[in-house]
Design a protein around this motif. Sequence first.
Motif, PDB file in Angstrom:
ATOM      1  N   LEU A 157     -17.317 -34.790  20.013  1.00  0.00           N
ATOM      2  CA  LEU A 157     -16.011 -34.721  19.359  1.00  0.00           C
ATOM      3  C   LEU A 157     -15.859 -35.857  18.350  1.00  0.00           C
ATOM      4  CD1 LEU A 157     -13.165 -33.473  19.137  1.00  0.00           C
ATOM      5  CD2 LEU A 157     -12.468 -34.985  21.011  1.00  0.00           C
ATOM      6  N   PHE A 158     -16.267 -37.055  18.735  1.00  0.00           N
ATOM      7  CA  PHE A 158     -16.169 -38.186  17.814  1.00  0.00           C
ATOM      8  C   PHE A 158     -17.105 -37.996  16.614  1.00  0.00           C
ATOM      9  CE2 PHE A 158     -15.089 -40.747  21.865  1.00  0.00           C
ATOM     10  CZ  PHE A 158     -13.777 -40.267  21.832  1.00  0.00           C
ATOM     11  N   ARG A 159     -18.206 -37.277  16.818  1.00  0.00           N
ATOM     12  CA  ARG A 159     -19.086 -36.933  15.699  1.00  0.00           C
ATOM     13  C   ARG A 159     -18.370 -35.998  14.729  1.00  0.00           C
ATOM     14  NH1 ARG A 159     -23.913 -33.402  17.324  1.00  0.00           N
ATOM     15  NH2 ARG A 159     -24.227 -35.085  18.824  1.00  0.00           N
ATOM     16  N   ASP A 160     -17.551 -35.085  15.275  1.00  0.00           N
ATOM     17  CA  ASP A 160     -16.726 -34.232  14.409  1.00  0.00           C
ATOM     18  C   ASP A 160     -15.844 -35.096  13.510  1.00  0.00           C
ATOM     19  OD1 ASP A 160     -17.715 -31.882  15.487  1.00  0.00           O
ATOM     20  OD2 ASP A 160     -15.969 -31.502  16.764  1.00  0.00           O
ATOM     21  N   TYR A 161     -15.155 -36.071  14.115  1.00  0.00           N
ATOM     22  CA  TYR A 161     -14.286 -36.942  13.323  1.00  0.00           C
ATOM     23  C   TYR A 161     -15.084 -37.607  12.200  1.00  0.00           C
ATOM     24  CZ  TYR A 161     -11.182 -36.766  17.480  1.00  0.00           C
ATOM     25  OH  TYR A 161     -10.393 -36.372  18.536  1.00  0.00           O
ATOM     26  N   GLU A 162     -16.253 -38.097  12.570  1.00  0.00           N
ATOM     27  CA  GLU A 162     -17.137 -38.765  11.598  1.00  0.00           C
ATOM     28  C   GLU A 162     -17.461 -37.833  10.441  1.00  0.00           C
ATOM     29  OE1 GLU A 162     -21.248 -40.395  12.578  1.00  0.00           O
ATOM     30  OE2 GLU A 162     -19.979 -41.475  14.017  1.00  0.00           O
ATOM     31  N   ASN A 163     -17.832 -36.604  10.770  1.00  0.00           N
ATOM     32  CA  ASN A 163     -18.197 -35.632   9.739  1.00  0.00           C
ATOM     33  C   ASN A 163     -16.996 -35.246   8.886  1.00  0.00           C
ATOM     34  OD1 ASN A 163     -20.977 -35.435  10.187  1.00  0.00           O
ATOM     35  ND2 ASN A 163     -20.716 -33.945  11.836  1.00  0.00           N
ATOM     36  N   PHE A 164     -15.825 -35.092   9.509  1.00  0.00           N
ATOM     37  CA  PHE A 164     -14.617 -34.805   8.733  1.00  0.00           C
ATOM     38  C   PHE A 164     -14.326 -35.953   7.768  1.00  0.00           C
ATOM     39  CE2 PHE A 164     -12.947 -32.017  12.408  1.00  0.00           C
ATOM     40  CZ  PHE A 164     -13.456 -30.862  11.823  1.00  0.00           C
TER      41      PHE A 164
END
Length: 325
Positions: A157-164
């Motif tokens: 999930l935190f990787r999602d934030y990073e990618n966003f």
Amino acid sequence: MSHPARLGLALVAVLAAGCATPGGAQAPTAQSVVVDSCGKQLTFTGTPQRVVTLDQNSTETLLALGMQDRMAGTANVKTKVAPRFADAYAKIPVLSPKILTSEPLRAANPDVVVASFKELFTADRAGTRDELETLGVPTFVSAVNCPDGTTAPFDRLFRDYENFGKIFGVTEKANQLAAEQRAAVAEVQAVKRDPVKVVWVYSVFKGVPYVAGKDGMPSQMSRIAGAVNVFDDLSQEWPEASWEEIARRDPDVIVIGDLSERGNPGDKASEKLAMMREHPVVSQLKAVRENKVIELPGIEMDPSVRTVDALKAFGAGLDKIAGRG
């Protein structure tokens, strides 16, 4: 306007925006942003300006990053939007209150489509990811929905934030959000609790309960809070179970998801609990007899900016049941 004409306009609008080219159809430049998303490499040659989200989870996550002015539409609202996002959400066109199909999606002329679940990209729903890629529209799916066998759900999930942050040019906000939520996870994990067995009941369809398996957020939330998910042997996010099997596994604590506003039979937490109390076998469980039940918003059991709220409430619920709350 005919369907082919509308699709043509959608394609022209996307290409004119010059925002994104998925699947390596255009060579990356020095200014390009390239991210991997659930089996696809997405290349953005500009910052997306027309985002469509296919579910409430991804909608609220993007709102937490301040994306409301760039959102061309949303869909599939399961429950009330969190109060902190209500004003921003009110300004976004709702393309469908239920699952979005391809015609209204393409009419919205998106330059990127974001979803928490790859199952929303099918021919009879939003269209397949390959179909949208052909139109020049990249599709982002939450990494939580694509287990890699090595990375825990919250880390994905935190990787999602990073990618966003990379895709939308809001790296500072994304990093701050990830840092705040990592701190919240650590706070729950720091509390020493006696291990208990827990079952997570998300929904009930035609009398059949769907529970948390080992691939979803609840399994990790259990571990963080010092509990054991009794269905960790099932390698799915929300596998179908039976009331008899739940009883056989004899959980110490029952977590029930509340999806009251979705409106389907069995969505309310009270309805699920009533089923358990009326079931000849489940009603005999100590967890049911002694009301060792934690109710959580069902929307928060899936990956989104609100999942950490469910984790904190779950930890507090365990503490209350143990007499420490």
